[in-house]
Design a protein around this motif. Structure first.
Motif, short mmCIF file in Angstrom:
data_model
loop_
_atom_site.label_atom_id
_atom_site.label_comp_id
_atom_site.label_asym_id
_atom_site.label_seq_id
_atom_site.Cartn_x
_atom_site.Cartn_y
_atom_site.Cartn_z
N GLN A 239 0.81 -1.21 0.00
CA GLN A 239 0.00 0.00 0.00
C GLN A 239 0.86 1.27 0.00
O GLN A 239 0.49 2.27 -0.63
CB GLN A 239 -0.95 -0.01 1.20
CG GLN A 239 -2.03 -1.08 1.14
CD GLN A 239 -2.86 -1.00 -0.13
OE1 GLN A 239 -3.19 0.09 -0.60
NE2 GLN A 239 -3.22 -2.15 -0.68
N ILE A 240 1.99 1.25 0.66
CA ILE A 240 2.90 2.40 0.59
C ILE A 240 3.41 2.57 -0.83
O ILE A 240 3.47 3.67 -1.38
CB ILE A 240 4.08 2.25 1.58
CG1 ILE A 240 3.58 2.17 3.02
CG2 ILE A 240 5.04 3.44 1.43
CD1 ILE A 240 4.69 1.89 4.03
N ALA A 241 3.78 1.43 -1.47
CA ALA A 241 4.27 1.48 -2.85
C ALA A 241 3.19 2.01 -3.79
O ALA A 241 3.49 2.74 -4.74
CB ALA A 241 4.74 0.10 -3.29
N CYS A 242 1.93 1.66 -3.54
CA CYS A 242 0.82 2.20 -4.34
C CYS A 242 0.77 3.72 -4.24
O CYS A 242 0.60 4.42 -5.24
CB CYS A 242 -0.51 1.61 -3.86
SG CYS A 242 -0.83 -0.05 -4.42
N GLN A 243 0.90 4.23 -3.00
CA GLN A 243 0.84 5.68 -2.83
C GLN A 243 2.03 6.37 -3.48
O GLN A 243 1.91 7.47 -4.03
CB GLN A 243 0.78 6.01 -1.34
CG GLN A 243 0.31 7.43 -1.05
CD GLN A 243 -1.12 7.65 -1.51
OE1 GLN A 243 -2.03 6.91 -1.16
NE2 GLN A 243 -1.33 8.70 -2.31
N ILE A 244 3.20 5.73 -3.45
CA ILE A 244 4.37 6.27 -4.14
C ILE A 244 4.08 6.39 -5.63
O ILE A 244 4.40 7.40 -6.27
CB ILE A 244 5.61 5.39 -3.89
CG1 ILE A 244 6.05 5.50 -2.43
CG2 ILE A 244 6.75 5.78 -4.82
CD1 ILE A 244 7.16 4.54 -2.03
N ALA A 245 3.46 5.36 -6.20
CA ALA A 245 3.12 5.40 -7.63
C ALA A 245 2.20 6.57 -7.94
O ALA A 245 2.41 7.29 -8.92
CB ALA A 245 2.46 4.08 -8.04
N LEU A 246 1.18 6.77 -7.11
CA LEU A 246 0.19 7.82 -7.36
C LEU A 246 0.80 9.21 -7.26
O LEU A 246 0.35 10.14 -7.93
CB LEU A 246 -0.97 7.69 -6.37
CG LEU A 246 -1.83 6.42 -6.53
CD1 LEU A 246 -2.80 6.28 -5.37
CD2 LEU A 246 -2.58 6.44 -7.86
N ILE A 247 1.84 9.37 -6.44
CA ILE A 247 2.47 10.68 -6.29
C ILE A 247 3.65 10.84 -7.25
O ILE A 247 3.75 11.82 -7.99
CB ILE A 247 2.95 10.87 -4.83
CG1 ILE A 247 1.77 10.81 -3.86
CG2 ILE A 247 3.70 12.19 -4.68
CD1 ILE A 247 2.17 10.82 -2.40
N GLU A 248 4.54 9.87 -7.25
CA GLU A 248 5.81 9.98 -7.96
C GLU A 248 5.67 9.77 -9.46
O GLU A 248 6.44 10.33 -10.25
CB GLU A 248 6.78 8.95 -7.36
CG GLU A 248 8.23 9.23 -7.62
CD GLU A 248 9.12 8.41 -6.69
OE1 GLU A 248 9.91 7.61 -7.21
OE2 GLU A 248 9.00 8.57 -5.45
N ILE A 284 7.96 -4.30 -5.28
CA ILE A 284 8.17 -5.29 -4.23
C ILE A 284 8.75 -6.58 -4.79
O ILE A 284 9.54 -7.27 -4.13
CB ILE A 284 6.84 -5.53 -3.49
CG1 ILE A 284 6.45 -4.28 -2.71
CG2 ILE A 284 6.94 -6.72 -2.55
CD1 ILE A 284 5.08 -4.33 -2.10
N LEU A 285 8.37 -6.91 -6.02
CA LEU A 285 8.89 -8.10 -6.69
C LEU A 285 9.55 -7.67 -8.00
O LEU A 285 9.00 -7.87 -9.08
CB LEU A 285 7.75 -9.09 -6.95
CG LEU A 285 7.02 -9.61 -5.70
CD1 LEU A 285 5.73 -10.32 -6.08
CD2 LEU A 285 7.92 -10.54 -4.90
#
Length: 480
Positions: A239-248, A284-285
């Motif tokens: 879920q943190i990686a998802c938020q990184i995608a949405l911002i970054e 993550i993978l």
């Protein structure tokens, strides 16, 4: 084993059109005759290895992208659409359908889209739902279906996002790897977003109690990302990686959505979530490390999940996305199935294509997985077209909170054609050479033509029923 002949006339014709060349000019650059090119474009001749090399060298075409998996996928969709009673009339032969799909893929896709619109319109009338009727929501594909088809036809591989996710993983690996702490540090350092796990401060819902049913909530004003404390660490990291995608990677995601040309803003919004999830899986993978580990561990799902500190679903889903040109992994199909047999996630890099309407075949081991939770169930299966598969399935549950909170339960299904079974640890003690070891399965009863299936729920649409009141078999009718 004999190699399959490659008929890709539509692809070759499209490449020629992109370069604005006549058949004579294109043939000259490939070093072949105009008549031979004409036969290739009309799928009267297969493409030879020398022509493939010429396409790669002269026009920078990725040979791996010229596989006929898209044709198999589209062929299954058109066949299912024609088997629907709403299509009416005599059913074309499989060879006729192949001619259309190979020579006019754009027409075939338009036909599938038309069939979907007819189905939705029929459902609308059958349900007599006045609200939907006034809004016209069923007159075209639902946003969810649009997004599902988008990922389906790009082979569930988004190159730019995959590379971006791998780059993030590589950057984090220089410190302490892709973990909840590393991802939280990254999003705070790069984007001033503070991660809060559990209740407290901005993580509250406003009533003094933090919601335990959601997985992630981001407040763009306070720059706080709240995560459910009951979620496992693999879910929190995802879920943190998802938020990184949405911002970054907001610009990249917007570009992909714009190029997809969805019919509605809702479809774009849903796709945005799907693309963020894709990035998270790639981070993550990471492709390179994960694909190497998959072969090293012989695709042992549990060992892969342990090595990367992820869930079985994340591993199974990622295995089905290993379609990077030049570095493809084992072609898998992947599906997530609920207890009613509904397929809520689906992708296939194999010839096996999932039905768009109705439930999955009851003989498929995805259903029996619910009987043996926490175990991986194996099945050797053969579809009506004679293709054989090694199928894996396991039941998964996701508790979301306390005693009164709901529990998600579904089965994960993963499989490959038996030609690749030797690369999976699950095939070691199976007799792949014995025909009797393979169970007959189908796609769905509606389009399966097996005559003697004891689990048939509805008659096949392409066969006439033989009803004899003086004879009773497992099912109350015979098939012509």
């Amino acid at each position: 084993m004999r190699s399959r002949k490659l008929f890709i006339g539509g692809r070759v014709r499209a490449i020629r059109s992109e370069h604005g060349l006549t058949q004579a000019g294109f043939a000259a650059k490939l070093g072949i005759s105009t008549s031979y090119l004409n036969q290739i474009e009309n799928n009267q001749r297969n493409v030879s290895a020398s022509v493939l090399l010429a396409l790669a060298e002269t026009f920078s075409v990725d040979i791996a992208s010229l596989s006929d998996q898209d044709t198999d996928r589209l062929l299954a969709d058109v066949s299912e659409a024609l088997a629907d009673p709403v299509s009416g009339g005599a059913q074309p032969s499989l060879s006729d359908i192949k001619l259309v799909v190979q020579n006019a893929p754009s027409f075939a896709r338009a036909f599938v889209a038309l069939h979907q619109a007819m189905r939705r319109s029929g459902d609308q009338l059958a349900e007599l739902d006045e609200t939907l009727e006034r809004s016209g929501a069923m007159s075209e594909p639902t946003p969810y279906e649009e997004v599902r088809d988008f990922f389906h036809y790009v082979d569930n591989y988004i190159h730019d996002l995959d590379m971006a996710g791998e780059a993030l993983s590589r950057d984090l690996a220089r410190s302490r790897g892709v973990s909840v702490k590393a991802l939280a540090d990254h999003i705070e350092r790069r984007h001033r977003v503070r991660v809060v796990i559990g209740a407290g401060g901005e993580g509250d819902t406003g009533s003094g109690q933090a919601s335990q049913s959601g997985l992630r909530r981001f407040d763009p004003v306070s720059r706080v990302l709240w995560l459910n404390p009951r979620s496992p660490s693999s879910t929190q990291a995802f879920q943190i990686a998802c938020q990184i995608a949405l911002i970054e990677h907001d610009g990249l995601i917007r570009s992909i959505i714009e190029n997809a040309r969805f019919r509605s803003a809702d479809a774009g919004a849903i796709c945005r979530i799907g693309l963020a999830n894709y990035f998270a899986g790639a981070a993550i993978l990471p492709y390179g490390e994960f694909s190497v580990s998959a072969r090293e561990l012989r695709h042992d799902l549990v060992l892969l999940a342990d090595r990367f500190s992820t869930s079985l679903e994340q591993v199974a889903h990622r295995l089905s996305t290993l379609q990077r040109p030049g570095r493809k992994g084992v072609p898998f199909f992947f599906a997530r199935v609920d207890k009613a047999g509904n397929i809520t996630k689906r992708h296939s890099a194999t010839k096996l294509q999932f039905a768009r309407f109705g439930s999955a075949c009851p003989l498929w081991n995805a259903h029996s997985a619910f009987e043996t939770p926490n175990r991986i169930v194996r099945q050797l299966a053969e579809t009506p077209d004679g293709v054989r598969y090694l199928c894996l399935a396991t039941a998964v549950s996701k508790p979301s909170g306390g005693w009164r909170d709901p529990v998600q339960a579904y089965a994960l299904a993963l499989g490959c054609e038996v030609a690749h079974a030797g690369e999976l640890v699950y095939a070691d003690d199976l007799d792949l050479g014995r025909s009797e070891a393979f169970e007959p399965i189908g796609v769905s009863c509606r389009i399966c033509e097996r005559r003697d299936c004891h689990q048939r729920a509805v008659p096949p649409l392409k066969r006439r029923l033989l009803v004899d009141p003086n004879t009773r078999s497992t099912i109350p009718y015979g098939l012509e």
